[in-house]
Design a protein around this motif. Structure first.
Motif, PDB file in Angstrom:
ATOM      1  N   UNK A 505       0.843  -1.193   0.000  1.00 61.02           N
ATOM      2  CA  UNK A 505       0.000   0.000   0.000  1.00 61.02           C
ATOM      3  C   UNK A 505       0.876   1.240   0.000  1.00 61.02           C
ATOM      4  N   UNK A 506       0.508   2.215  -0.826  1.00 61.32           N
ATOM      5  CA  UNK A 506       1.266   3.461  -0.917  1.00 61.32           C
ATOM      6  C   UNK A 506       0.620   4.513  -0.031  1.00 61.32           C
ATOM      7  N   UNK A 507       1.437   5.211   0.749  1.00 59.15           N
ATOM      8  CA  UNK A 507       0.921   6.243   1.663  1.00 59.15           C
ATOM      9  C   UNK A 507       0.548   7.487   0.866  1.00 59.15           C
ATOM     10  N   UNK A 508      -0.719   7.584   0.480  1.00 55.26           N
ATOM     11  CA  UNK A 508      -1.232   8.747  -0.250  1.00 55.26           C
ATOM     12  C   UNK A 508      -1.922   9.659   0.754  1.00 55.26           C
ATOM     13  N   UNK A 509      -1.617  10.961   0.756  1.00 53.60           N
ATOM     14  CA  UNK A 509      -2.250  11.867   1.730  1.00 53.60           C
ATOM     15  C   UNK A 509      -3.771  11.763   1.680  1.00 53.60           C
ATOM     16  N   UNK A 510      -4.377  11.737   2.852  1.00 53.54           N
ATOM     17  CA  UNK A 510      -5.826  11.665   2.934  1.00 53.54           C
ATOM     18  C   UNK A 510      -6.435  13.009   2.585  1.00 53.54           C
ATOM     19  N   UNK A 511      -7.553  12.986   1.848  1.00 60.71           N
ATOM     20  CA  UNK A 511      -8.247  14.231   1.533  1.00 60.71           C
ATOM     21  C   UNK A 511      -8.733  14.873   2.829  1.00 60.71           C
TER      22      UNK A 511
END
Length: 523
Positions: A505-511
């Motif tokens: 899983x890639x750590x994508x900033x949460x909206x």
């Protein structure tokens, strides 16, 4: 420039709010969340309450040979309609579609309570399941509309608590209602809860009305998906019980399921408004979370099935308190889910949670696989707490990451696809772990000469077990502990797949980023 600290957390919601969706005051959000949690409770309680009432229902209506269809019809309708409800919400507006699903569920509940024979009950349960397919999807999609992913962790503990209340209270409420009011009230009990949810959602929930898209509903895709899901659920429900796994019926269902799903994928590439847009699976995080959701559903429902069975048959616990037997797992799940949600909200970081959760899930299942006839209730409770902690990390994070991975216009289909994968995972988990459990019990009973008890007696409670001859009782207890060993060992192996998926899983900033980030972006 205004001080972001004075916004009280509302800034995050505004920063990521899609055009056309008005800002909802925090107080209103809490009221809406209460209504949504009541709706979640409706969906989760139903099967648990009805399951407790089934012996009484059969005694009144007859039709024992059709007993399994009371549950199967509901499960089939729920699974098949889940993706359709999600897509309709995206196309025509979330609120109206959600209210429609509640009304259909309540109509199905009333009709089920009025059933005069088993055939009617099965048909009305299908109606009820059709509505239930929209309940969970509607709840998750509306939360996705109202609360940005960064802020959603605040409500994770609430959702975990609803699940725990359902699992503990369902059997107790079902038994009490059946004994004092009659089995029909196990369906009528949905009416007051549903009426409260309907009133609160109607009055408090304010979402923009969406104009119906000019493209037609993808009826062909919906039909193929429904046929494929139906075949899969029937295979997992009937395989090894109603029919042998290598029987013609099971083979035909497998062929129908595969052909339908292949056809569905082809149709979705051509449809103007596909039921499940395939482009959402191009997002790595969404696909990985779908895998994790499937595996966690596989494990959790298998554990809920076999843990009470082990504690009743081997440890001599009372069947009346079967929900309380799961308390160590459920309490651990609630606490961990609450902590994970708060940390996610404050830091915006989440990758560590599915990794740690999957690792704890594998560890807990491996520990549970080591239980035998001498394992104490305290020891099994500790093992359950480890498993519950793992599930607590995974339960809401999978939905959170999946919703954060798609555009707002696809929130409904993302929610429905994630829910569908978890539902299918539970079907496979119960079927595969159940088949392995039954096979091991049969083998051990034959090997130990426990002819007085058969694999059919795997449902014996403590009182019935005490009536068996000592040799047969000991053989049966050993067989059940051996069966749970192989079932949980398989569950641990499946959990390793979830762990592997979580690592990528890639750590994508949460909206809905924090105030500092928003201020920088504004400048």
């Amino acid at each position: 420039m205004s001080d972001p600290k004075k916004t009280g957390g509302g800034t995050a919601a505004v920063a990521d709010r899609p055009a056309g969706i008005p800002e909802t005051p925090q107080r209103s959000v809490r009221v809406v969340m209460l209504a949504l949690m009541i709706t979640m409770l409706l969906a989760m309680l139903d099967n648990l309450i009805v399951g407790t009432a089934m012996p009484t229902i059969v005694g009144d209506l007859g039709g024992l040979e059709h007993l399994s269809w009371v549950v199967t019809a509901y499960t089939l309708a729920t699974a098949a309609s889940t993706p359709i409800w999600g897509k309709l919400g995206d196309m025509y507006g979330r609120k109206g579609i959600f209210l429609t699903s509640i009304v259909i569920f309540l109509i199905g509940s009333v009709l089920s309570g009025m059933a005069q024979d088993m055939g009617q009950l099965i048909g009305f349960r299908a109606v009820q399941g059709l509505g239930a397919g929209g309940l969970m999807v509607g709840v998750m999609a509306i939360i996705g509309d109202l609360v940005p992913p960064r802020e959603r962790g605040k409500y994770q503990g609430m959702m975990a608590g609803v699940m725990a209340v359902a699992m503990i209270g369902g059997p107790l409420v079902g038994g009490t209602i059946t004994d004092h009011l009659g089995w029909r009230w196990s369906f009528y009990i949905n009416l007051p809860l549903g009426a409260v949810a309907l009133a609160m959602v109607t009055i408090v929930l304010h979402l923009p009305k969406r104009k119906g898209t000019q493209a037609e509903v993808d009826y062909l895709g919906a039909g193929l998906l429904t046929l494929g899901i139906t075949a899969i659920v029937l295979v997992t429900t009937w395989g090894g019980t109603e029919y042998d796994w290598n029987s013609a019926v099971i083979m035909e269902l497998i062929a129908i399921g595969v052909a339908s799903l292949v056809g569905f994928v082809f149709v979705e590439t051509k449809a103007a408004e596909p039921i499940i847009p395939l482009h959402i699976f191009r997002n790595r995080n969404f696909t990985l979370m779908s895998v994790v959701g499937f595996m966690s559903g596989f494990v959790m429902f298998g554990a809920v099935l076999f843990l009470p069975l082990y504690q009743q048959s081997v440890q001599g616990a009372s069947a009346t308190n079967s929900g309380l037997l799961l308390l160590p797992m459920l309490l651990s799940m609630i606490v961990v889910s609450l902590v994970a949600g708060r940390v996610t909200t404050s830091t915006g970081k989440y990758k560590i949670f599915p990794v740690v959760g999957s690792a704890l899930m594998v560890t807990g299942l491996f520990l549970l696989s080591r239980m035998d006839v001498d394992t104490t209730r305290f020891t099994s409770g500790v093992y359950m707490a480890v498993l519950g902690a793992g599930m607590g990390f995974l339960m809401q994070i999978t939905m959170l990451v999946a919703q954060n991975s798609v555009e707002m216009k696809d929130m409904g289909v993302a929610s429905s696809a994630t829910t569908l994968f978890r539902t299918l995972g539970s079907s496979f988990g119960v079927a595969i772990m159940g088949a392995l459990f039954t096979g091991r019990v049969q083998d051990e009973m034959v090997a130990r000469g426990g002819g007085a008890a058969t694999a059919k007696s795997a449902q014996l409670d403590a009182a019935s077990l005490a009536k068996l001859p000592e040799a047969a009782r000991e053989a049966y207890q050993f067989a059940v502990s051996s069966g749970t060993h192989i079932a949980f060992l398989v569950g641990a192996s499946v959990g390793l797949i979830a762990l592997a998926a979580s690592v990528f899983v890639k750590e994508v900033p949460l909206r809905g980023a924090g105030p500092v980030t928003q201020q920088a972006e504004a400048v």
